[in-house]
Design a protein around this motif. Structure first.
Motif, PDB file in Angstrom:
ATOM      1  N   PRO A  86      44.183  37.982  44.478  1.00  0.00           N
ATOM      2  CA  PRO A  86      44.418  39.001  43.449  1.00  0.00           C
ATOM      3  C   PRO A  86      45.918  39.214  43.192  1.00  0.00           C
ATOM      4  O   PRO A  86      46.283  40.060  42.388  1.00  0.00           O
ATOM      5  CB  PRO A  86      43.773  40.256  44.051  1.00  0.00           C
ATOM      6  CG  PRO A  86      43.758  40.033  45.514  1.00  0.00           C
ATOM      7  CD  PRO A  86      43.806  38.557  45.772  1.00  0.00           C
ATOM      8  N   ASP A  87      46.749  38.433  43.846  1.00  0.00           N
ATOM      9  CA  ASP A  87      48.193  38.553  43.691  1.00  0.00           C
ATOM     10  C   ASP A  87      48.614  38.260  42.251  1.00  0.00           C
ATOM     11  O   ASP A  87      48.371  37.166  41.729  1.00  0.00           O
ATOM     12  CB  ASP A  87      48.873  37.578  44.660  1.00  0.00           C
ATOM     13  CG  ASP A  87      50.378  37.615  44.497  1.00  0.00           C
ATOM     14  OD1 ASP A  87      50.904  38.695  44.176  1.00  0.00           O
ATOM     15  OD2 ASP A  87      51.017  36.554  44.667  1.00  0.00           O
ATOM     16  N   ALA A  88      49.232  39.229  41.607  1.00  0.00           N
ATOM     17  CA  ALA A  88      49.524  39.131  40.178  1.00  0.00           C
ATOM     18  C   ALA A  88      50.407  37.936  39.838  1.00  0.00           C
ATOM     19  O   ALA A  88      50.177  37.245  38.847  1.00  0.00           O
ATOM     20  CB  ALA A  88      50.176  40.431  39.698  1.00  0.00           C
ATOM     21  N   ASP A  89      51.402  37.643  40.646  1.00  0.00           N
ATOM     22  CA  ASP A  89      52.319  36.541  40.334  1.00  0.00           C
ATOM     23  C   ASP A  89      51.612  35.202  40.379  1.00  0.00           C
ATOM     24  O   ASP A  89      51.782  34.349  39.502  1.00  0.00           O
ATOM     25  CB  ASP A  89      53.496  36.544  41.313  1.00  0.00           C
ATOM     26  CG  ASP A  89      54.404  37.745  41.080  1.00  0.00           C
ATOM     27  OD1 ASP A  89      54.342  38.295  39.955  1.00  0.00           O
ATOM     28  OD2 ASP A  89      55.131  38.137  42.007  1.00  0.00           O
ATOM     29  N   ALA A 126      47.202  31.253  35.007  1.00  0.00           N
ATOM     30  CA  ALA A 126      46.355  31.870  33.975  1.00  0.00           C
ATOM     31  C   ALA A 126      46.065  30.938  32.794  1.00  0.00           C
ATOM     32  O   ALA A 126      44.905  30.749  32.410  1.00  0.00           O
ATOM     33  CB  ALA A 126      47.004  33.156  33.471  1.00  0.00           C
ATOM     34  N   ALA A 127      47.127  30.321  32.252  1.00  0.00           N
ATOM     35  CA  ALA A 127      46.927  29.504  31.056  1.00  0.00           C
ATOM     36  C   ALA A 127      45.980  28.343  31.346  1.00  0.00           C
ATOM     37  O   ALA A 127      45.064  28.052  30.558  1.00  0.00           O
ATOM     38  CB  ALA A 127      48.270  28.980  30.556  1.00  0.00           C
ATOM     39  N   LEU A 154      36.100  34.850  38.097  1.00  0.00           N
ATOM     40  CA  LEU A 154      35.935  34.432  39.493  1.00  0.00           C
ATOM     41  C   LEU A 154      37.262  34.035  40.127  1.00  0.00           C
ATOM     42  O   LEU A 154      37.413  34.084  41.345  1.00  0.00           O
ATOM     43  CB  LEU A 154      34.948  33.259  39.586  1.00  0.00           C
ATOM     44  CG  LEU A 154      33.476  33.613  39.396  1.00  0.00           C
ATOM     45  CD1 LEU A 154      32.628  32.366  39.456  1.00  0.00           C
ATOM     46  CD2 LEU A 154      33.019  34.613  40.438  1.00  0.00           C
ATOM     47  N   PHE A 155      38.212  33.628  39.309  1.00  0.00           N
ATOM     48  CA  PHE A 155      39.468  33.125  39.876  1.00  0.00           C
ATOM     49  C   PHE A 155      40.229  34.157  40.702  1.00  0.00           C
ATOM     50  O   PHE A 155      40.664  33.848  41.808  1.00  0.00           O
ATOM     51  CB  PHE A 155      40.349  32.518  38.775  1.00  0.00           C
ATOM     52  CG  PHE A 155      40.032  31.082  38.533  1.00  0.00           C
ATOM     53  CD1 PHE A 155      40.766  30.072  39.146  1.00  0.00           C
ATOM     54  CD2 PHE A 155      38.968  30.723  37.714  1.00  0.00           C
ATOM     55  CE1 PHE A 155      40.458  28.734  38.930  1.00  0.00           C
ATOM     56  CE2 PHE A 155      38.653  29.393  37.513  1.00  0.00           C
ATOM     57  CZ  PHE A 155      39.398  28.398  38.116  1.00  0.00           C
ATOM     58  N   PRO A 156      40.403  35.376  40.202  1.00  0.00           N
ATOM     59  CA  PRO A 156      41.117  36.370  41.022  1.00  0.00           C
ATOM     60  C   PRO A 156      40.405  36.622  42.343  1.00  0.00           C
ATOM     61  O   PRO A 156      41.047  36.863  43.368  1.00  0.00           O
ATOM     62  CB  PRO A 156      41.092  37.630  40.154  1.00  0.00           C
ATOM     63  CG  PRO A 156      40.844  37.155  38.782  1.00  0.00           C
ATOM     64  CD  PRO A 156      40.046  35.913  38.898  1.00  0.00           C
ATOM     65  N   ILE A 157      39.068  36.526  42.326  1.00  0.00           N
ATOM     66  CA  ILE A 157      38.309  36.764  43.557  1.00  0.00           C
ATOM     67  C   ILE A 157      38.516  35.619  44.528  1.00  0.00           C
ATOM     68  O   ILE A 157      38.764  35.822  45.721  1.00  0.00           O
ATOM     69  CB  ILE A 157      36.804  36.918  43.226  1.00  0.00           C
ATOM     70  CG1 ILE A 157      36.599  38.095  42.271  1.00  0.00           C
ATOM     71  CG2 ILE A 157      35.988  37.092  44.490  1.00  0.00           C
ATOM     72  CD1 ILE A 157      35.202  38.170  41.710  1.00  0.00           C
ATOM     73  N   ALA A 158      38.435  34.387  44.030  1.00  0.00           N
ATOM     74  CA  ALA A 158      38.463  33.236  44.922  1.00  0.00           C
ATOM     75  C   ALA A 158      39.871  32.876  45.357  1.00  0.00           C
ATOM     76  O   ALA A 158      40.099  32.486  46.497  1.00  0.00           O
ATOM     77  CB  ALA A 158      37.812  32.047  44.228  1.00  0.00           C
ATOM     78  N   ILE A 159      40.852  32.968  44.461  1.00  0.00           N
ATOM     79  CA  ILE A 159      42.186  32.481  44.807  1.00  0.00           C
ATOM     80  C   ILE A 159      43.020  33.576  45.454  1.00  0.00           C
ATOM     81  O   ILE A 159      43.356  33.499  46.631  1.00  0.00           O
ATOM     82  CB  ILE A 159      42.880  31.894  43.565  1.00  0.00           C
ATOM     83  CG1 ILE A 159      42.125  30.620  43.177  1.00  0.00           C
ATOM     84  CG2 ILE A 159      44.338  31.583  43.851  1.00  0.00           C
ATOM     85  CD1 ILE A 159      42.706  29.848  42.059  1.00  0.00           C
ATOM     86  N   ASN A 206      46.881  38.408  34.269  1.00  0.00           N
ATOM     87  CA  ASN A 206      48.309  38.682  34.306  1.00  0.00           C
ATOM     88  C   ASN A 206      49.166  37.570  33.709  1.00  0.00           C
ATOM     89  O   ASN A 206      50.215  37.208  34.243  1.00  0.00           O
ATOM     90  CB  ASN A 206      48.754  38.940  35.763  1.00  0.00           C
ATOM     91  CG  ASN A 206      50.131  39.560  35.815  1.00  0.00           C
ATOM     92  OD1 ASN A 206      50.475  40.393  34.985  1.00  0.00           O
ATOM     93  ND2 ASN A 206      50.939  39.123  36.785  1.00  0.00           N
ATOM     94  N   LEU A 207      48.700  37.015  32.604  1.00  0.00           N
ATOM     95  CA  LEU A 207      49.519  36.043  31.868  1.00  0.00           C
ATOM     96  C   LEU A 207      50.759  36.772  31.353  1.00  0.00           C
ATOM     97  O   LEU A 207      50.649  37.901  30.888  1.00  0.00           O
ATOM     98  CB  LEU A 207      48.712  35.479  30.688  1.00  0.00           C
ATOM     99  CG  LEU A 207      49.353  34.346  29.894  1.00  0.00           C
ATOM    100  CD1 LEU A 207      49.229  33.032  30.651  1.00  0.00           C
ATOM    101  CD2 LEU A 207      48.703  34.214  28.518  1.00  0.00           C
ATOM    102  N   PRO A 208      51.953  36.163  31.473  1.00  0.00           N
ATOM    103  CA  PRO A 208      53.156  36.832  30.962  1.00  0.00           C
ATOM    104  C   PRO A 208      52.982  37.271  29.508  1.00  0.00           C
ATOM    105  O   PRO A 208      52.450  36.515  28.698  1.00  0.00           O
ATOM    106  CB  PRO A 208      54.238  35.747  31.066  1.00  0.00           C
ATOM    107  CG  PRO A 208      53.739  34.837  32.131  1.00  0.00           C
ATOM    108  CD  PRO A 208      52.250  34.877  32.087  1.00  0.00           C
ATOM    109  N   ALA A 209      53.420  38.464  29.207  1.00  0.00           N
ATOM    110  CA  ALA A 209      53.124  39.078  27.911  1.00  0.00           C
ATOM    111  C   ALA A 209      53.578  38.219  26.741  1.00  0.00           C
ATOM    112  O   ALA A 209      52.914  38.156  25.708  1.00  0.00           O
ATOM    113  CB  ALA A 209      53.772  40.453  27.827  1.00  0.00           C
TER     114      ALA A 209
END
Lengths: 230, 201
Positions: free
Chosen positions: A51-54, A60-61, A44-49, A130-133
């Protein structure tokens, strides 16, 4: 009358562990629910906040840790409730073995069923956020050490409240404050290792928390259970 | 073997019993009688160590019970109102776990016990498909295989049919004859020799 050999504690421990895993296998809801909850909350987070990867990579953590914590709490209530209601808990309390090991067996089974799947799927969801690899390993290892601590601490709260008719939010009120140090360490580990700190330091802290809670939390749960059946 | 001295218990400011003294010896069946709410279940839970809201002294073979709780629990079989049968497990799985806490038994012994209590053919059905009486029988199958010397049975007859009641009564009598002791609450008239009664009023 048939009299068998009296059981060593290790056999009683394994028998309890096997029984609980079998029950979990029969009641698949208990296994799938926390896992699905974790999955849904995170997605839900990408939808609500945004979708910007950065932006997502930054939070993410924290998102994964909070979702894992809440998913764990959601499943905690089932740890002793069925046993309390059908009387198996009384049988457990009346076993000739140290209650510590019996409670530990239940805790281990509960974590294997509700905690481990969440840990295993976390890298996939981390990818989605998109957590840093370079943080994947950190996140995975901290969750692996941290979620059993959450389970063990949560078990104390469940043991205290299992006898109450309506529990509502009281379980969360009891266990959340105890969970906060784990949450802080876990999320800090991911951020700080990105900034160049050594992972071993945070793993050592979480490992110490895990060992301390393995040693102490089942004792507290056992004492709380004795109060709850009173 | 088990004796209580000067036992006192009150609940919600109501005295359930006071100055209660009794002994249970090997070969004895003690029936606890009393009206509803007179504290029969509470007394049993106190003796088993499930309830610590009492004053007085309970001893096991002459020593205070808390000093040797493991020996006591190795010799105790308690079946309460809630019989300790998990609904999603099958009778054999329930029995296997219930017994494994006290003794290591072979599956054949457990199967035999289940068929003796009339559950032949139901060993592999999950317990939520069984009736209340059948679930009670699962817990009673433990009596057949448990090494425990002291049975504490709280209203074991409630959901059983007449034949099962008779069977259980015979089991209780046989256990006492074999040197065991039984403490039982029931409103039935037990036809057992060397039966003693404890009246809680």
């Amino acid at each position: 009358m048939t009299v068998g050999n009296s059981t060593p504690t290790s056999a009683a421990f394994l028998s309890t562990l096997k029984r609980d895993l079998l029950i979990a296998y029969r009641r698949k809801n208990d296994v799938v629910n926390p896992f699905m909850f974790f999955f849904i909350v995170v997605s839900l987070f990408p939808i609500a906040i945004s979708p910007d990867a950065d932006k997502l990579g930054e939070i993410a953590a924290g998102v994964l840790w909070i979702a894992a914590l809440l998913a764990g709490m959601l499943s905690m209530d089932s740890l002793f409730r069925a046993d309390y209601e059908d009387g198996s808990l009384e049988q457990l309390l009346l076993s000739p073995h140290p209650l510590y090991f019996m409670v530990l067996a239940k805790n281990i089974s509960h974590w294997l069923v509700s905690g481990l799947p969440v840990v295993l799927v976390s890298p996939v969801l981390a990818y989605m956020l998109n957590l840093p690899a370079e943080s994947y390993m950190t996140l995975f290892l901290t969750l692996l050490l941290g979620t059993p601590v959450l389970s063990l601490l949560g078990s104390i709260g469940v043991a205290l409240t299992v006898g109450l008719g309506s529990r509502g939010l009281i379980l969360a009120v009891i266990t959340l404050p105890m969970n906060v140090p784990v949450l802080i360490t876990g999320t800090l580990a991911v951020q700080q290792t990105l900034n160049g700190a050594t992972l071993a330091f945070y793993l050592a802290i979480l490992g110490a928390m895990l060992l301390a809670s393995i040693a102490l939390a089942p004792l507290a749960s056992a004492a709380a259970l004795r109060i709850s059946v009173n | 073997m088990l004796s209580a001295a000067n036992l006192f218990c009150e609940r919600d400011d109501r005295v359930l019993f006071q100055g209660l003294n009794f002994d249970i010896e090997e070969g004895q069946v003690l029936q606890i009688v009393g009206s509803n709410g007179s504290g029969k279940t509470t007394l049993m839970r106190i003796l088993c160590g499930l309830n610590d809201g009492y004053k007085g002294m309970i001893s096991w073979y002459g020593e205070e019970i808390s000093e040797q709780i493991e020996n006591f629990y190795q010799s105790l079989l308690y079946i309460g109102h809630r019989v300790g049968v998990n609904k999603v497990l099958t009778p054999i799985e329930n029995l296997r776990w219930g017994c494994s806490l006290q003794a290591q038994l072979e599956d054949e012994q457990l199967m035999e016990a289940l068929s003796t209590v009339g559950l032949r053919g139901f060993e592999e059905s999950q317990c939520f498909t069984l009736s209340a009486g059948q679930q009670q029988r699962v817990s009673l199958a433990k009596l057949l295989v448990s090494p425990a010397k002291l049975w504490v049975l709280d209203e074991p007859f409630t959901t059983l049919d007449l034949r099962a009641v008779q069977h259980l009564e015979n089991l209780v009598a046989a256990h006492a004859d074999a040197g065991g002791a039984v403490m039982i609450t029931t409103h039935h008239d037990l036809k057992i020799t060397n039966l003693s009664k404890l009246d809680l009023g």
